[in-house]
Enzyme design. Structure first.
Site, short mmCIF file in Angstrom:
data_model
loop_
_atom_site.label_atom_id
_atom_site.label_comp_id
_atom_site.label_asym_id
_atom_site.label_seq_id
_atom_site.Cartn_x
_atom_site.Cartn_y
_atom_site.Cartn_z
N VAL A 295 -12.15 29.82 75.21
CA VAL A 295 -13.24 29.69 74.24
C VAL A 295 -12.73 29.07 72.94
O VAL A 295 -13.35 28.16 72.38
CB VAL A 295 -13.89 31.06 73.96
CG1 VAL A 295 -15.09 30.90 73.04
CG2 VAL A 295 -14.31 31.74 75.25
N TYR A 296 -11.60 29.53 72.48
CA TYR A 296 -11.00 28.97 71.27
C TYR A 296 -10.69 27.48 71.46
O TYR A 296 -11.02 26.65 70.61
CB TYR A 296 -9.74 29.73 70.90
CG TYR A 296 -9.06 29.25 69.65
CD1 TYR A 296 -9.61 29.52 68.39
CD2 TYR A 296 -7.87 28.53 69.70
CE1 TYR A 296 -9.00 29.08 67.23
CE2 TYR A 296 -7.25 28.09 68.55
CZ TYR A 296 -7.82 28.36 67.32
OH TYR A 296 -7.21 27.93 66.16
N SER A 297 -10.05 27.15 72.59
CA SER A 297 -9.74 25.75 72.85
C SER A 297 -11.01 24.90 72.89
O SER A 297 -11.04 23.79 72.35
CB SER A 297 -8.98 25.61 74.18
OG SER A 297 -7.68 26.11 74.07
#
Length: 242
Positions: A152-154
């Site tokens: 999700v962060y990526s």
């Protein structure tokens, strides 16, 4: 110190800690007045009190639509100009996707992506009218590499990287430079969600960098002659192979 940012007004989101705070201190040392944007009012007031008059507190909750929309107009009413906008505020989700929640995903995407887009959208008319400005976005190595333990962060950083690089192509004809800095692991609150064993391992291996080292890269971007635009600086610990 060279005073290269004398008479400049810089706005930094997420300025109460980490990369935002380190960048604020770096830019103030070079002569800029810095508007510190954060939702942590107590921390901002403490920073302003020790800034020698170089810092201005702007209490904004970027996850609140009204507060976010009011940020740029409020700052312009107080300063009259914005020369530099550093969109730095962000949050982190690591681990397996199945272990997070929809609410957490929404919060991260709203802060890491939507707030950045809204803030840049809000400042562009002012910068276009003046025919000058610098916009810098804190992205991440995760915006350039599909890192399996932070999907999700990526994804959020891939999105913001695309946004930064496409907006740059639209506004450079107006004298506005748009750049990003893409750090690897930085010692900051964003690493609080890392598994303790993983965090200790990277510390032991010297595989994290300090916020001030990212701030120095941002100063490098800002200090280039106006005919030079740095698209992205990747800042990694020496022991990390990006």
């Amino acid at each position: 110190m060279t005073g290269i940012l004398h008479d400049k007004v810089a706005v930094i989101t997420g300025a109460a800690s980490g990369i935002g705070l380190a960048t604020a201190e770096c830019l103030m040392a070079e002569g800029a007045r810095v508007v510190l944007v954060d939702r942590n009012e107590d921390a901002l007031q403490q920073l302003v009190a020790r800034s020698d008059g170089k810092a201005i507190a702007q209490v904004t909750d970027l996850l609140d639509a009204e507060s976010c929309a009011a940020m740029i107009p409020d700052i312009l009413a107080r300063t009259g100009q914005i020369d530099i906008l550093h969109c730095n505020a962000g949050t982190y989700i690591g681990g397996d996707l199945i272990d997070t929640t929809a609410e957490t995903i929404d919060r991260m995407l709203n802060l890491n992506v939507n707030a950045v887009i809204k803030n840049v959208h809000a400042v562009l008319p002012h910068m276009i009218e003046r025919g000058s400005g610098d916009i810098i976005v804190t992205s991440s190595l995760a915006g350039r590499s599909a890192i399996k333990h932070e999907p999700v962060y990526s994804a959020s950083k891939w999105a913001v990287t695309c946004f930064t690089q496409t907006v740059r192509r639209q506004v450079n004809r107006h004298g506005i430079r748009v750049a990003q800095v893409s750090p690897g692991p930085v010692i900051s609150a964003l690493l609080a969600d890392w598994e303790p064993e993983r965090l200790q391992a990277v510390k032991d291996a010297g595989a994290v960098i300090e916020p001030k080292e990212v701030a120095q890269s941002i100063l490098f971007i800002l200090s280039r002659p106006r005919n030079v635009t740095i698209h992205d600086i990747v800042v990694l610990p020496t022991n990390v192979d990006g």
